[in-house]
Design an enzyme around this catalytic site. Structure first.
Site, PDB file in Angstrom:
ATOM      1  N   SER A  46       0.814  -1.215   0.000  1.00 28.28           N
ATOM      2  CA  SER A  46       0.000   0.000   0.000  1.00 28.28           C
ATOM      3  C   SER A  46       0.851   1.269   0.000  1.00 28.28           C
ATOM      4  O   SER A  46       0.324   2.371  -0.039  1.00 28.28           O
ATOM      5  CB  SER A  46      -0.961   0.014   1.183  1.00 28.28           C
ATOM      6  N   LYS A  89      -6.229   3.393   8.565  1.00 21.75           N
ATOM      7  CA  LYS A  89      -5.259   4.348   8.025  1.00 21.75           C
ATOM      8  C   LYS A  89      -5.769   5.778   8.152  1.00 21.75           C
ATOM      9  O   LYS A  89      -5.010   6.683   8.502  1.00 21.75           O
ATOM     10  CB  LYS A  89      -4.954   4.021   6.564  1.00 21.75           C
TER      11      LYS A  89
END
Length: 116
Positions: A46, A89
């Protein structure tokens, strides 16, 4: 993480070649990225978008905003792919004082489910 760094270097170089034809940064410099694991393990997939952004910033000398966060996996062709852990996140970014988060387009549905 090593794979993400290798994949990210190609779109960064292509971007510079296409947009700043006189920029020879990548031809004249070797890049070494050190991403220590520390207390938080990192898988790296990511981080592809973030690594490209950092490399382009380095090559152009243009800083990235301090209150900006981003995530997104890159394919071998430079396409941004969705990632997991969006809620976590975004929460972590907010706690760190981030005011803008850039997410993959395909993660939009995921984020919208948390606002419903």
């Amino acid at each position: 993480m090593k794979e993400s760094i290798r994949i990210a270097s190609t779109p960064a170089k292509v971007f510079i070649e296409q947009n700043e034809k006189k920029n020879t940064y990548f031809n004249e410099n070797r890049i070494f990225l050190h991403v220590p694991e520390g207390a938080t393990p990192k898988e790296g997939l990511s981080a592809g978008v973030t690594i490209v952004t950092a490399l382009v910033s380095l090559a152009t000398g243009r800083p990235i905003l301090a209150d900006l966060a981003m995530t997104g996996e890159l394919s071998l062709r430079g396409k941004v792919l969705p990632v997991g852990g969006i809620k976590e996140k975004v929460i972590a970014a907010k706690r760190a004082g981030v005011t803008t988060v850039i997410l993959p387009k395909d993660n939009r549905k995921t984020l919208m489910t948390y606002h419903s």
